[in-house]
Scaffold this motif. Structure first.
Motif, short mmCIF file in Angstrom:
data_model
loop_
_atom_site.label_atom_id
_atom_site.label_comp_id
_atom_site.label_asym_id
_atom_site.label_seq_id
_atom_site.Cartn_x
_atom_site.Cartn_y
_atom_site.Cartn_z
N ASP A 65 -1.99 0.55 -26.84
CA ASP A 65 -2.98 0.23 -25.83
C ASP A 65 -2.58 -1.09 -25.17
N PRO A 66 -2.11 -1.09 -23.91
CA PRO A 66 -1.64 -2.33 -23.29
C PRO A 66 -2.74 -3.17 -22.66
N TYR A 153 2.81 -11.32 -19.71
CA TYR A 153 2.11 -11.53 -18.45
C TYR A 153 0.63 -11.78 -18.70
N TRP A 154 0.07 -12.70 -17.92
CA TRP A 154 -1.34 -13.03 -18.00
C TRP A 154 -2.18 -12.18 -17.04
N ILE A 155 -1.54 -11.20 -16.42
CA ILE A 155 -2.20 -10.15 -15.64
C ILE A 155 -1.99 -8.85 -16.39
N GLU A 156 -2.95 -7.92 -16.35
CA GLU A 156 -2.93 -6.81 -17.28
C GLU A 156 -1.71 -5.89 -17.15
N GLN A 157 -1.28 -5.61 -15.92
CA GLN A 157 -0.14 -4.72 -15.73
C GLN A 157 1.15 -5.52 -15.55
N PRO A 158 2.22 -5.19 -16.28
CA PRO A 158 3.49 -5.91 -16.12
C PRO A 158 4.06 -5.72 -14.72
N TRP A 162 7.80 -10.08 -15.59
CA TRP A 162 6.75 -10.30 -16.59
C TRP A 162 6.42 -9.01 -17.31
N TYR A 163 6.20 -9.11 -18.63
CA TYR A 163 6.13 -7.92 -19.47
C TYR A 163 4.77 -7.79 -20.16
N THR A 164 4.59 -6.67 -20.86
CA THR A 164 3.39 -6.42 -21.64
C THR A 164 3.25 -7.46 -22.75
N ARG A 165 2.01 -7.82 -23.03
CA ARG A 165 1.73 -8.85 -24.03
C ARG A 165 1.93 -8.34 -25.46
N LEU A 565 21.22 -8.33 -21.22
CA LEU A 565 21.72 -7.34 -22.19
C LEU A 565 21.11 -5.96 -21.98
N THR A 566 19.78 -5.89 -21.88
CA THR A 566 19.12 -4.58 -21.78
C THR A 566 18.08 -4.59 -20.66
N ASP A 567 17.75 -3.40 -20.18
CA ASP A 567 16.56 -3.24 -19.35
C ASP A 567 15.34 -3.61 -20.19
N VAL A 568 14.30 -4.08 -19.51
CA VAL A 568 13.02 -4.34 -20.18
C VAL A 568 11.90 -3.86 -19.25
N GLU A 569 11.18 -2.85 -19.71
CA GLU A 569 10.09 -2.29 -18.92
C GLU A 569 10.58 -2.03 -17.50
N GLN A 570 9.95 -2.67 -16.49
CA GLN A 570 10.31 -2.37 -15.10
C GLN A 570 11.61 -3.03 -14.65
#
Length: 610
Positions: A65-66, A153-158, A162-165, A565-570
């Motif tokens: 649950d993000p 990220y301090w906003i709900e959607q990455p 900025w990524y998921t908390r 090194l890697t992709d991260v989320e978006q």
């Protein structure tokens, strides 16, 4: 299924321990009523379950649950080995983001603030030696910009970078049985120039009539055996590793040092005895290596060393900040080395000690960094300072760690270019870390607007798309000489803050590239984020070579860190996909990384071609 069962503190290993990872009870407390309603009471159950040590935002947690939930609770029943009776029982947490309040059998035992460092409580007096229960209440303010949160990220959607908390327990929870009198802290400080290692240790409890037996071995051959009479709580002893032992061992001096190419380690057993009775025994290790800067270059073991680093965010699709397994941590090091990188900049994350263990064992340089606060305030200053002191305590002994990065791109100090208060904070962090660790370079503000710094670390993503030949020519020229680099403003910011200037420190390009490429059938780069984009593996290799050649053509750059090194989320600008699949032939990446660098060819007219 419990995925993280490996020993969590590889630098100081004791035999009597047990992990508490696995299924815990769990609940959200959005109305903050749990403390008032005594959810910590043994008679109170929580409504859901979670797999520890995975945050509720992750698939591996079982919740996935993000959304924002700033207060969460954990509970777990456990039993303590009855053979531990008569000893002290310590409850350890590898990391809990951000504030943790801990109860055992309904009794409050303590709290810890700081989302990225370990803490422990002695819970012996709270145990009943039958069925036990631990409860943890966690506060993680999702929108608070004064806590060190890094890429969370301090906003709900990455979005964008900025990524998921990550909220709550995200590293191993474990128990350890120790004696009342024990070794409390151990520090290894190698001195390559003297062929020594300095052992510093602290004892806890009554150390009367205590001795510490020290056994140091190298590749199975014992090189030091010593017995120290413990007469003070803090003790320091230097050991000559080379000169006094050269005739007793078959190893040449050069074969004793730690490098990425030859990660030699010394294995150690520390045994604390009192009147011939063993009270404590620890397994440890260290590497004999030196990192310093001189003549505008970084030196490893007194030889110029060109660092070819890769930016490593340390995120996984199924676990976010928590690796799904110890093997996943090892695999990241192995993949990076296979691509020709000799290290990484661990970006905006205090990584799991198991990653540093594999970097030590496999030979991989690491730049240590702490997540930044988005905003500046006196609270933010205090919180970052406290976390850094705990980081230094935890990670000092790892030979793979070769640099510290307290600030990045002026995050948390947005006015540092001219504001004296924020400049003082940058200087304070630099001097604090130097006061705790005189052995490693410190980069005061990686990217730009540096104050006092041991390395001039510059970021530049302005290489342009393949068809933007003028932009690429300017990018290449801006990196070509020290003068061009110091005059550049790649993010419309000066390399140094007002009142500060280059003083001869090595210049490294510590972020660049960021080429977006979505592997597979869907190559629509608009669905992901990067600095420039390509649509095929062939184009990706061509672009990678193009930006690396601009770096290698420089007469002033003495090391780099490629993003990433890697992709991260978006973000789709990794050399590997988010699940660690290569986007192209990694052997070709290795060949490009091996083209040339300034410490091996001194002809400035060399174009970087093979």
């Amino acid at each position: 299924m419990t995925l993280r069962t490996e020993y969590p503190r590889p630098q100081l290993v004791r035999e009597d321990w047990q992990h508490l990872n696995g299924t815990w009870q769990f609940d959200f407390d959005d109305d903050d009523k749990g403390a008032f309603d005594k959810w910590f009471a043994p008679t109170r159950s929580l409504s859901s379950t979670i797999e520890v040590p995975f945050a509720y935002q992750t698939p591996l947690s079982g919740i996935n649950d993000p959304s924002f939930h700033d207060i969460v609770w954990y509970k777990r029943k456990f039993s303590v080995d009855r053979h531990w009776q008569g000893k002290r029982v310590l409850l350890h947490f590898g990391a809990v983001d951000y504030r943790a309040f801990v109860y055992v059998n309904g009794k409050y035992v303590g709290m810890h603030e700081g989302g990225h460092t370990p803490f422990q409580f002695d819970i012996t007096e709270e145990l009943n030696w039958s069925e036990e229960e631990v409860t943890v209440r966690v506060e993680d303010p999702s929108t608070d910009e004064t806590i060190p949160r890094g890429k969370q990220y301090w906003i709900e959607q990455p979005a964008a970078i900025w990524y998921t908390r990550t909220t709550g327990i995200w590293q191993t929870v474990w128990l350890e049985a120790v004696d009342e009198t024990r070794v409390d802290k151990v520090r290894w400080q190698p001195d390559l120039d003297r062929g020594e290692v300095i052992l510093s240790f602290e004892t806890k409890g009554s150390y009367a009539n205590c001795v510490l037996e020290v056994d140091i071995s190298f590749k199975g051959v014992k090189v030091v055996t010593d017995t120290i009479a413990v007469q003070e709580r803090f003790t320091k002893r230097a050991y000559d590793l080379l000169n006094r032992n050269i005739f007793r061992t078959p190893f040449h001096h050069d074969g004793w040092t730690w490098t990425p190419e030859n990660p030699n380690l010394f294995d150690v057993t520390l045994t604390l005895k009192q009147d011939d009775q063993t009270l404590d025994q620890l397994q440890s290790y260290f590497g004999l290596r030196k990192i310093h800067t001189e003549h505008g270059m970084v030196y490893l073991n007194n030889k110029p060393y060109y660092q070819k680093l890769v930016l490593d965010q340390g995120y996984w699709p199924e676990g976010l900040l928590t690796a799904p397994s110890d093997e996943a941590l090892r695999k990241d090091v192995e993949l990076a080395k296979a691509m020709g990188f000799n290290g990484c900049r661990k970006h905006q994350k205090v990584e799991d000690p198991r990653f540093l263990y594999w970097a030590d064992r496999l030979g991989f340089l690491v730049w240590g960094e702490c997540p930044a606060s988005p905003s500046y305030s006196t609270d933010a200053v205090g919180r970052l300072t406290r976390e850094w002191m705990e980081i230094m305590e935890r990670d000092f002994n790892h030979p793979s760690l070769v640099a510290w990065v307290p600030l990045n791109e002026s995050w948390g100090v947005p006015l540092v270019s001219h504001d004296r208060q924020q400049q003082h904070h940058s200087l304070a962090m630099y001097h604090l870390i130097k006061s705790l660790d005189p052995t490693r370079p410190v980069i005061s503000n990686d990217g730009w607007e540096l104050t006092q710094s041991d390395i001039c670390a510059v970021h530049n993503y302005n290489h342009g798309e393949p068809e933007e030949t003028d932009k690429y020519a300017y990018f290449k020229q801006s990196l070509s000489t020290k003068e061009h680099i110091l005059r550049s403003r790649p993010a419309r910011r000066g390399v140094y803050a007002n009142g500060f200037s280059h003083r001869g420190e090595p210049i490294l390009l510590t972020e660049f590239g960021g080429i977006a490429y979505r592997a597979g059938a869907d190559s629509d780069s608009d669905k992901g984020w990067g600095y420039t984009s390509v649509t095929t593996g062939e184009d990706f290799l061509r672009e990678y070579r193009r930006v690396i050649e601009a770096v290698y053509a420089s007469q002033a750059i003495h090391g780099f860190c490629y993003t990433q090194l890697t992709d991260v989320e978006q973000e789709i600008n990794g050399l590997l996909t988010y699940d660690r699949q290569p986007k192209c032939d990694i052997e070709q990446i290795r060949k490009i990384n091996s083209l040339w660098h300034l410490t091996t060819i001194t002809d400035p007219s060399f174009s970087g071609q093979e």
